[in-house]
Scaffold this active site. Sequence first.
Site, PDB file in Angstrom:
ATOM      1  N   LYS A  64     -21.214   4.043   3.939  1.00  0.00           N
ATOM      2  CA  LYS A  64     -19.955   3.300   3.965  1.00  0.00           C
ATOM      3  C   LYS A  64     -18.814   4.284   3.928  1.00  0.00           C
ATOM      4  CE  LYS A  64     -17.531  -0.417   3.941  1.00  0.00           C
ATOM      5  NZ  LYS A  64     -16.833   0.153   5.128  1.00  0.00           N
ATOM      6  N   GLN A 111     -16.425  10.768  -0.141  1.00  0.00           N
ATOM      7  CA  GLN A 111     -16.684   9.332  -0.106  1.00  0.00           C
ATOM      8  C   GLN A 111     -17.929   8.976  -0.927  1.00  0.00           C
ATOM      9  OE1 GLN A 111     -14.584   7.400   2.365  1.00  0.00           O
ATOM     10  NE2 GLN A 111     -15.139   5.746   0.975  1.00  0.00           N
ATOM     11  N   LYS A 146     -16.877   8.816  -4.431  1.00  0.00           N
ATOM     12  CA  LYS A 146     -15.957   7.692  -4.611  1.00  0.00           C
ATOM     13  C   LYS A 146     -16.726   6.372  -4.673  1.00  0.00           C
ATOM     14  CE  LYS A 146     -12.575   7.736  -1.629  1.00  0.00           C
ATOM     15  NZ  LYS A 146     -11.690   7.483  -0.466  1.00  0.00           N
ATOM     16  N   LYS A 180     -18.795   8.905   6.784  1.00  0.00           N
ATOM     17  CA  LYS A 180     -17.451   8.983   7.387  1.00  0.00           C
ATOM     18  C   LYS A 180     -17.611   9.248   8.868  1.00  0.00           C
ATOM     19  CE  LYS A 180     -13.114   8.786   6.132  1.00  0.00           C
ATOM     20  NZ  LYS A 180     -12.501   8.053   4.995  1.00  0.00           N
ATOM     21  N   GLY A 196     -11.580   1.447   8.512  1.00  0.00           N
ATOM     22  CA  GLY A 196     -10.444   2.219   9.015  1.00  0.00           C
ATOM     23  C   GLY A 196     -10.164   3.477   8.210  1.00  0.00           C
ATOM     24  N   ASP A 197      -9.302   4.291   8.728  1.00  0.00           N
ATOM     25  CA  ASP A 197      -8.768   5.480   8.058  1.00  0.00           C
ATOM     26  C   ASP A 197      -7.542   5.853   8.894  1.00  0.00           C
ATOM     27  OD1 ASP A 197      -9.708   7.571   5.824  1.00  0.00           O
ATOM     28  OD2 ASP A 197      -8.883   8.745   7.465  1.00  0.00           O
ATOM     29  N   THR A 214      -6.123  -0.407  -0.740  1.00  0.00           N
ATOM     30  CA  THR A 214      -6.060   1.001  -1.146  1.00  0.00           C
ATOM     31  C   THR A 214      -4.752   1.266  -1.891  1.00  0.00           C
ATOM     32  OG1 THR A 214      -7.287   1.516   0.864  1.00  0.00           O
ATOM     33  CG2 THR A 214      -6.364   3.373  -0.357  1.00  0.00           C
ATOM     34  N   ASN A 241      -0.924   2.634   6.330  1.00  0.00           N
ATOM     35  CA  ASN A 241      -1.520   1.546   5.556  1.00  0.00           C
ATOM     36  C   ASN A 241      -1.470   1.803   4.048  1.00  0.00           C
ATOM     37  OD1 ASN A 241      -4.449   0.705   4.247  1.00  0.00           O
ATOM     38  ND2 ASN A 241      -3.466  -0.923   5.402  1.00  0.00           N
ATOM     39  N   SER A 278     -13.657  -3.198   0.634  1.00  0.00           N
ATOM     40  CA  SER A 278     -14.612  -3.219   1.753  1.00  0.00           C
ATOM     41  C   SER A 278     -15.970  -3.706   1.265  1.00  0.00           C
ATOM     42  CB  SER A 278     -14.770  -1.813   2.348  1.00  0.00           C
ATOM     43  OG  SER A 278     -13.717  -1.514   3.227  1.00  0.00           O
TER      44      SER A 278
HETATM   45  P1  NDP Z   1      -2.452   5.611   8.637  1.00  0.00           P
HETATM   46  O1  NDP Z   1      -2.856   6.117   9.953  1.00  0.00           O
HETATM   47  O2  NDP Z   1      -2.162   4.157   8.468  1.00  0.00           O
HETATM   48  O3  NDP Z   1      -1.173   6.383   8.102  1.00  0.00           O
HETATM   49  C1  NDP Z   1      -1.187   7.765   7.963  1.00  0.00           C
HETATM   50  C2  NDP Z   1       0.209   8.239   7.582  1.00  0.00           C
HETATM   51  O4  NDP Z   1       0.148   9.603   7.226  1.00  0.00           O
HETATM   52  C3  NDP Z   1       1.200   8.142   8.730  1.00  0.00           C
HETATM   53  O5  NDP Z   1       2.478   7.938   8.217  1.00  0.00           O
HETATM   54  C4  NDP Z   1       1.053   9.512   9.391  1.00  0.00           C
HETATM   55  O6  NDP Z   1       2.193   9.916  10.106  1.00  0.00           O
HETATM   56  C5  NDP Z   1       0.847  10.397   8.186  1.00  0.00           C
HETATM   57  N1  NDP Z   1       0.023  11.550   8.594  1.00  0.00           N
HETATM   58  C6  NDP Z   1      -1.224  11.518   9.075  1.00  0.00           C
HETATM   59  N2  NDP Z   1      -1.660  12.741   9.383  1.00  0.00           N
HETATM   60  C7  NDP Z   1      -0.657  13.554   9.075  1.00  0.00           C
HETATM   61  C8  NDP Z   1      -0.498  14.945   9.179  1.00  0.00           C
HETATM   62  N3  NDP Z   1      -1.486  15.749   9.636  1.00  0.00           N
HETATM   63  N4  NDP Z   1       0.670  15.460   8.756  1.00  0.00           N
HETATM   64  C9  NDP Z   1       1.664  14.647   8.284  1.00  0.00           C
HETATM   65  N5  NDP Z   1       1.561  13.325   8.184  1.00  0.00           N
HETATM   66  C10 NDP Z   1       0.417  12.787   8.577  1.00  0.00           C
HETATM   67  O7  NDP Z   1      -3.617   6.066   7.625  1.00  0.00           O
HETATM   68  P2  NDP Z   1      -3.957   5.516   6.175  1.00  0.00           P
HETATM   69  O8  NDP Z   1      -2.726   5.091   5.493  1.00  0.00           O
HETATM   70  O9  NDP Z   1      -5.091   4.586   6.310  1.00  0.00           O
HETATM   71  O10 NDP Z   1      -4.556   6.827   5.489  1.00  0.00           O
HETATM   72  C11 NDP Z   1      -3.744   7.744   4.760  1.00  0.00           C
HETATM   73  C12 NDP Z   1      -4.618   8.564   3.842  1.00  0.00           C
HETATM   74  O11 NDP Z   1      -5.282   7.697   2.908  1.00  0.00           O
HETATM   75  C13 NDP Z   1      -5.745   9.370   4.510  1.00  0.00           C
HETATM   76  O12 NDP Z   1      -5.943  10.565   3.789  1.00  0.00           O
HETATM   77  C14 NDP Z   1      -6.958   8.471   4.337  1.00  0.00           C
HETATM   78  O13 NDP Z   1      -8.148   9.207   4.372  1.00  0.00           O
HETATM   79  C15 NDP Z   1      -6.680   7.917   2.949  1.00  0.00           C
HETATM   80  N6  NDP Z   1      -7.373   6.690   2.596  1.00  0.00           N
HETATM   81  C16 NDP Z   1      -7.264   5.587   3.398  1.00  0.00           C
HETATM   82  C17 NDP Z   1      -7.885   4.414   3.040  1.00  0.00           C
HETATM   83  C18 NDP Z   1      -7.735   3.170   3.821  1.00  0.00           C
HETATM   84  O14 NDP Z   1      -8.271   2.145   3.388  1.00  0.00           O
HETATM   85  N7  NDP Z   1      -7.033   3.154   4.937  1.00  0.00           N
HETATM   86  C19 NDP Z   1      -8.726   4.346   1.831  1.00  0.00           C
HETATM   87  C20 NDP Z   1      -8.699   5.537   1.017  1.00  0.00           C
HETATM   88  C21 NDP Z   1      -8.058   6.651   1.427  1.00  0.00           C
HETATM   89  P3  NDP Z   1       2.154   9.939  11.713  1.00  0.00           P
HETATM   90  O15 NDP Z   1       2.220   8.502  12.128  1.00  0.00           O
HETATM   91  O16 NDP Z   1       3.335  10.728  12.124  1.00  0.00           O
HETATM   92  O17 NDP Z   1       0.851  10.596  12.095  1.00  0.00           O
HETATM   93  O1  2IT Z   2     -11.307   6.986   2.462  1.00  0.00           O
HETATM   94  C1  2IT Z   2     -11.649   5.797   2.303  1.00  0.00           C
HETATM   95  O2  2IT Z   2     -12.117   5.389   1.235  1.00  0.00           O
HETATM   96  C2  2IT Z   2     -11.444   4.872   3.431  1.00  0.00           C
HETATM   97  N1  2IT Z   2     -10.917   5.274   4.464  1.00  0.00           N
HETATM   98  C3  2IT Z   2     -11.930   3.449   3.324  1.00  0.00           C
HETATM   99  C4  2IT Z   2     -13.393   3.361   3.584  1.00  0.00           C
HETATM  100  C5  2IT Z   2     -13.963   1.966   3.683  1.00  0.00           C
HETATM  101  O3  2IT Z   2     -15.138   1.881   4.049  1.00  0.00           O
HETATM  102  O4  2IT Z   2     -13.271   0.982   3.423  1.00  0.00           O
END
Ligand code: NDP
Ligand code: 2IT
Length: 443
Positions: A89, A110, A113, A125, A164-165, A208, A239, A375
């Site tokens: 997952k 992960q 986690k 992943k 997603g991520d 998240t 997100n 999830s």
């Molecule tokens: P999104 O794609 O929705 O948003 C990512 C954000 O971070 C955007 O604003 C993006 O800007 C910025 N960003 C991404 N890459 C870079 C970079 N290299 N340098 C600067 N800014 C960057 O992703 P999420 O919100 O889903 O994920 C954000 C973080 O949270 C990640 O580390 C992810 O692994 C983690 N995460 C996500 C979960 C989820 O459920 N979605 C769960 C747990 C952790 P831009 O649009 O300009 O790229």
């Molecule tokens: O980093 C993370 O925990 C995620 N991107 C969410 C993973 C999931 O399966 O919901």
Amino acid sequence: MSYAARVLKETIEKNPGQNHFHQALTEILPTLEPYLKEHPECEKDGLLERLVEPERQIIFRIPWVDDSGAVQVNRGYRVQYNSVFGPYKGGIRFHPSVNLDTIKFLGFEQTFKNSLTGLPMGGGKGGSDFDPKGKSDREVMAFCQSLVTELYRHIGADTDVPAGDIGVGAREIGFIYGQYKRITGVFDGTMTGKSPIYGGSLGRKEATGYGLVYFTEQILESLGATFKDKRVVISGAGNVAIYAAEKAIQLGAKVITMSDSNGYILDKAGINLDTVKLIKEQQRGRISEYVKHHSGVEYFDKGIVWQVPCDIALPCATQNELNGEDAKALIGNNCLVVAEGSNMSTTMDAVHLLQKSSTIYAPGKAANAGGVAVSGLEMAQNSSRLFWTAEEVDQKLRVIMKNIYTTVSTTAIKYAEKKDLVAGANIGGFARLCEAMLLQGVI
Ligand code: NDP
Ligand code: 2IT
């Protein structure tokens, strides 16, 4: 040389050039020492050697045709890390920086986690170097369909359930799930983060960010504080960032910054989240556009949010986005808590500085576990063919985040020191993994 030090050295040597994976290993393995000393059976059973090696790593070609008729080829990855607790997952990331190293570090984190959540999920992943930015919906669909045309044979409700991520949200998950269903002919819920209209869980989109704030609330409570009237600095505008901001605002805090990879906004009056949602969720625009909607807001295309004085810092963009200089600024500004929404947000030197200071640092594998936890709840709803209300899901999320905080903080006290939530999270996740892996034999 200790067991953990030996496995760390050997694993780094065996995986040259995988710097993010090395960083994750270096952050985790040494903190496990006190537990490993207490449990010599781990070394006898080759527990660490098995844990650091993914069960399976899949790399594949993703050809697709762009709007000009040209053939494009991207590379896809799925690292199925550990299945001791259930189906693999973990999310799928679309970003040009994605390579095997990125996916391995994320899959390894992960695994810990998911163990901390206590839910029946293994760790995995996936991702691709595909960049969804600037692509039409048709191009994104063509890409997702091609990705699944290979990936479908490796995933399934009881084998591997992606989500997603970065770069993968409701649109991408819809295209991926639709093609998966078409090829397999089975509606089994494989993929979480689906839209609630066709089987997704209410509250997954928010989970998240909300979970991060619930976890941070626990830390604040231990300090006799709350979110009320606190200045919160958030990076990212995706997100995780948006829903962390939403919950912090609901709890009475003022969120003053958000960012994307081009720059950041500083709105001292408190960010208007409806505007951010409009720009980011509907228009797929840049955060700089926020200044067109509100007066008295500053936009900086250089620098980073951590220099802005705050009480709470929530990195929610990407790995290594908070370095030693940033940590010094946060400590100097008497920031109470740094809690990671993004995975491995903080560089090693910054982690060390924060841990030596009075600022409390919460690692992502605990603080951002709310997303994968919901999830897990989506999987439970899908297999029982039921839907829970948003309130039910939120209630369960709150309980899970509180339980994770309890595990992490009590484990920190037992094996390290009260403030060391890094050791608490690592050992907390590891102890369950160990116990289950020992019971399942050498596999
Ligand atoms: P999104 O794609 O929705 O948003 C990512 C954000 O971070 C955007 O604003 C993006 O800007 C910025 N960003 C991404 N890459 C870079 C970079 N290299 N340098 C600067 N800014 C960057 O992703 P999420 O919100 O889903 O994920 C954000 C973080 O949270 C990640 O580390 C992810 O692994 C983690 N995460 C996500 C979960 C989820 O459920 N979605 C769960 C747990 C952790 P831009 O649009 O300009 O790229
Ligand atoms: O980093 C993370 O925990 C995620 N991107 C969410 C993973 C999931 O399966 O919901």
